[in-house]
Design an enzyme around this catalytic site. Structure first.
Site, PDB file in Angstrom:
ATOM      1  N   HIS A   1     -12.203 -27.818   7.102  1.00 42.98           N
ATOM      2  CA  HIS A   1     -13.291 -28.754   6.818  1.00 42.98           C
ATOM      3  C   HIS A   1     -14.549 -28.341   7.604  1.00 42.98           C
ATOM      4  O   HIS A   1     -15.673 -28.427   7.102  1.00 42.98           O
ATOM      5  CB  HIS A   1     -12.824 -30.165   7.210  1.00 42.98           C
ATOM      6  CG  HIS A   1     -13.569 -31.291   6.571  1.00 42.98           C
ATOM      7  ND1 HIS A   1     -13.323 -32.599   6.908  1.00 42.98           N
ATOM      8  CD2 HIS A   1     -14.547 -31.346   5.640  1.00 42.98           C
ATOM      9  CE1 HIS A   1     -14.105 -33.396   6.213  1.00 42.98           C
ATOM     10  NE2 HIS A   1     -14.868 -32.667   5.430  1.00 42.98           N
TER      11      HIS A   1
ATOM     12  N   HIS B   1      -1.761 -29.232   9.450  1.00 45.39           N
ATOM     13  CA  HIS B   1      -2.660 -30.390   9.521  1.00 45.39           C
ATOM     14  C   HIS B   1      -3.940 -30.043  10.287  1.00 45.39           C
ATOM     15  O   HIS B   1      -5.054 -30.231   9.772  1.00 45.39           O
ATOM     16  CB  HIS B   1      -1.928 -31.554  10.204  1.00 45.39           C
ATOM     17  CG  HIS B   1      -2.763 -32.778  10.385  1.00 45.39           C
ATOM     18  ND1 HIS B   1      -2.644 -33.881   9.573  1.00 45.39           N
ATOM     19  CD2 HIS B   1      -3.753 -33.078  11.277  1.00 45.39           C
ATOM     20  CE1 HIS B   1      -3.525 -34.796   9.953  1.00 45.39           C
ATOM     21  NE2 HIS B   1      -4.206 -34.341  10.995  1.00 45.39           N
ATOM     22  N   GLU B   2      -3.764 -29.531  11.490  1.00 48.17           N
ATOM     23  CA  GLU B   2      -4.951 -29.226  12.303  1.00 48.17           C
ATOM     24  C   GLU B   2      -5.770 -28.113  11.669  1.00 48.17           C
ATOM     25  O   GLU B   2      -7.010 -28.103  11.757  1.00 48.17           O
ATOM     26  CB  GLU B   2      -4.547 -28.863  13.739  1.00 48.17           C
ATOM     27  CG  GLU B   2      -3.836 -29.995  14.504  1.00 48.17           C
ATOM     28  CD  GLU B   2      -4.591 -31.321  14.484  1.00 48.17           C
ATOM     29  OE1 GLU B   2      -5.835 -31.328  14.392  1.00 48.17           O
ATOM     30  OE2 GLU B   2      -3.913 -32.378  14.548  1.00 48.17           O
TER      31      GLU B   2
ATOM     32  N   HIS C   1      -8.164 -29.581   9.201  1.00 45.03           N
ATOM     33  CA  HIS C   1      -9.411 -30.034   9.842  1.00 45.03           C
ATOM     34  C   HIS C   1     -10.331 -28.835  10.105  1.00 45.03           C
ATOM     35  O   HIS C   1     -11.548 -28.916   9.906  1.00 45.03           O
ATOM     36  CB  HIS C   1      -9.111 -30.694  11.193  1.00 45.03           C
ATOM     37  CG  HIS C   1      -8.546 -32.077  11.104  1.00 45.03           C
ATOM     38  ND1 HIS C   1      -9.139 -33.082  10.382  1.00 45.03           N
ATOM     39  CD2 HIS C   1      -7.437 -32.626  11.686  1.00 45.03           C
ATOM     40  CE1 HIS C   1      -8.416 -34.196  10.519  1.00 45.03           C
ATOM     41  NE2 HIS C   1      -7.385 -33.941  11.295  1.00 45.03           N
TER      42      HIS C   1
HETATM   43 ZN   LIG Z   1      -5.855 -35.230  11.888  1.00 46.55          ZN
END
Ligand SMILES: [Zn+2]
Length: 673
Positions: free
Chosen positions: A471, A464-465, A468
């Protein structure tokens, strides 16, 4: 004294020279950087020539470089390696920073230049990104109250300054309650736990100098304790301490802070002409209105609650079968759920864990990024702020893309949770800069000599991290204010939650989930069980999340409640909260909502993004290959490289051709009828 924070950084990739930075450097550096920024702003505001995009908006983008440097270092340390001194500095800085931004937004000459540009926007020959940066800049001035004058402007300033102080206090109280409490475990209670929980409890005991193993309130320790300890009395004690964080009376009690915060937010929204804070806040999000948020949450709530109620009945029977009379309590759910998981899916977290080595999971997250987006990762030897931090250079086609830093282990000086931040964001104008991105997690640190092992949840957090981080790293825009994760709050979790799907791709686990001792890949039977159990207990996790999101929304709609705890109780009663499930974040611990404005009336954002991530991953499934290169390229070209330079809905439509309904989400959570 030369202050390293204020020098040009000649380090590799101009990364902060952490080894030279002392706590004494922060206050004078901040002071100098704030003054420098205001001087730059004054130069822009007091120009005598007519405003242009370049001399006003682009100039604003370039202003404050020194301040960015100081704050990126300070906030990295304050979040991930705090000390009493750094907490004191943070308390001192928060009103200064609030006053600083108020001063910029109150600069009427500057605001007038922006208004002049806005009025003439159709004649300025701006490209799409410039037009959007102008719109966003003006909108942030309007929303900060720049169009207010006289007593209203004064009141806005006071409200914002007080909110900044309250937000900092809320987090510090929580950290204090979390770090002070621990529960010693007897040898007998300890040996009933799986090895990895024993290791974590011993390591926590060493850190606390407790003379033996302890349970702390760190999520990475208390959750497995609640899952595995057969001792109901200890589970109850630990759970109650966990649930009481921020509500213990005395100086660290957050309930009063929560109430005052909500009142001040209401005042702020009304000064700006909105009916309430939720309308103010949601105006800039994809959802747009409180009704749209509630619609989505309630579409998910009903099936989730039904699912959870069925599960609760089964777990309560297991409780009774253990000879315990009475009702299933919140400290029972995880324990009996774990027993049931073992029975129904024959999946034992303790059996799974040796296959989920931190180092191999990091490799897995990198390998997927290589296959999807052509990124390569090479370890870097850099002095960072803590020995546990590791760094990599990220390259594509032989060109430097970014620096990626991972700070994975829990420690007392780190706030709880996991997050991604950019110590430097991507930009091309007015000057080119490449990203420095950091992932911070709270995985249990193994005792020395043993490999770090993750739970399946931890591995998902890591992916998940890293989503990010991608991105940020794949960002390809002109202006930093719209780069990377500078997007609508309910869009920002799309890349991160989407990336979690690659952890579930069987060939990824088959390659990277290898046993810590034997090096053997995870047996097919265990792999099947992991994938089969992926939606296990989704009623519970959906209920604990949606309940928190609905309470957050209710706090900010209409008049602010006089007593937030009473309001919380009313909302939970109205939706029929199952009694054995607590909110994922109850009000006194709800840092998302009270540590600052970030997720206030915005906790729903994860679910809004999940509607899209479930649908977006289906694009790869439809293409027949989780690594389909055309789909990956389209994802990078639209969503991942554009940051906030285009409207989020427009980006998603460019990727997928249509907006999704809630079906893919319900299916993905195993909640579809
Ligand atoms: Zn998040």
């Amino acid at each position: 004294m030369t202050n390293p924070l204020l020098q040009d950084w000649t380090t590799p990739f101009q990364i902060a020279p952490f080894a030279e930075i002392e706590d004494e450097h922060f206050a004078p550096a901040l002071d100098a950087a704030l003054s420098a920024h205001l001087a730059e702003i004054e130069v822009i505001a007091s120009r005598v020539d007519a405003p242009t995009f370049d001399n006003t908006i682009e100039a604003l983008e370039g202003a404050g470089a020194a301040l960015d440097k100081v704050l990126s270092v300070f906030f990295s340390l304050a979040g991930a390696d705090s000390t009493p001194k750094r907490q004191e500095l943070q308390r001192d800085f928060s009103p200064l920073l609030s006053a600083h931004s108020s001063a910029i937004y109150a600069n009427t000459a500057l605001f007038q230049r922006i208004e002049t540009l806005w009025d003439a926007r159709d004649t300025l020959d701006l490209n799409d990104e410039q037009a959007r940066v102008l719109m966003l800049t003006r909108r942030s001035f309007i929303r900060a109250g720049s169009a207010l004058s006289g007593s209203e402007a004064d009141e806005m300033k006071e409200v914002k300054s007080r909110l900044a102080v309250l937000g900092t206090q809320f987090v510090q109280n929580l950290l204090k309650d979390e770090s002070e409490w621990f529960m010693p475990l007897s040898d007998e209670a300890l040996t009933e736990l799986p090895d990895f929980v024993q290791d974590a409890a011993r390591a926590a005991g060493e850190e606390k100098n407790a003379g033996g193993a302890v349970v702390t309130l760190s999520r990475s320790l208390i959750v497995p304790f609640l899952q595995f300890s057969p001792r109901r009395d200890l589970r109850e004690k630990a759970y109650n301490a966990w649930a009481a964080r921020g509500a213990n009376g005395g100086e660290t009690d957050n309930r009063g802070i929560a109430g005052e915060t909500l009142k001040l937010r209401e005042t702020r929204a009304k000064l700006l002409g909105y009916p309430d804070f939720a309308h103010y806040k949601l105006e800039t999000e994809m959802a747009g209105t409180p009704d749209a948020v509630r619609d989505l949450l309630m579409q998910v709530w009903q099936p989730a609650k039904q699912h959870a109620q069925k599960d609760a009945a089964i777990l309560e029977e297991m409780l009774h079968a253990d000879g315990i009379k009475g009702l299933l309590e919140p400290w029972d759910w995880r324990y009996y759920s774990e027993q049931r998981r073992k029975a129904e899916h024959d999946l034992d977290e303790a059996e799974l864990k040796p296959y989920l080595q931190l180092d191999r999971m990091i490799e897995a997250s990198f390998s997927c990024a290589t296959r999807l987006f052509g990124l390569e990762f090479a370890p870097l030897d850099l002095p960072l702020y803590h020995n546990d931090c590791r760094a990599w250079e990220v390259m594509r086609d032989g060109t430097h893309v970014a620096v990626f830093i991972g700070d994975y282990f829990a420690r007392g000086s780190k706030r709880s949770g996991a997050w991604c931040s950019a110590m430097r964001g991507q930009a091309k104008k007015p000057a080119k800069q490449t990203p420095i991105v950091i992932n911070v997690c709270n995985f249990a640190k193994p005792s020395s000599g043993k490999p770090a092992l993750l739970s399946y949840d931890d591995a998902r957090t890591l992916f998940h991290e890293f989503g990010h981080a991608l991105h940020q790293m794949l960002s390809d825009v002109d202006y930093e204010s719209v780069s990377g994760t500078c997007v609508a709050r309910d869009f920002v979790e799309l890349p991160s939650q989407l990336y979690e799907h690659w952890l579930e791709v069987p060939e990824v686990l088959a390659e990277f989930a290898t046993h810590a001792q034997t090096g053997e890949p995870m047996p097919q039977a265990l792999l099947d069980k992991v994938l089969g159990a992926a939606t296990y207990d989704m009623g519970f996790s959906t209920v604990e999340y949606v309940a928190s999101a609905l309470v957050d929304l209710a706090f900010h709609e209409g008049n602010a409640p006089d007593d937030p705890m009473q309001k919380q109780a009313e909302v939970l009663a109205k939706i029929g909260m199952p009694r054995a499930i607590g909110m994922r974040h109850a009000t006194p611990q709800f840092a998302h909502v009270f540590a600052g404005d970030g997720y206030s009336s915005g906790y729903y954002s994860y679910m809004w993004s999940e509607v899209m991530d479930a649908d977006a991953f289906e694009a790869f499934e439809e293409a027949g290959d989780p690594f389909d290169s055309a789909t990956a390229k389209r994802l990078a070209d639209t969503v991942l490289s554009s940051g906030g330079s285009k409207d989020a809905t427009e980006l998603y439509l460019a990727f997928r051709g249509r907006m999704p309904g809630v079906e893919a989400l319900l299916k993905g959570r195993g909640l579809a009828a």
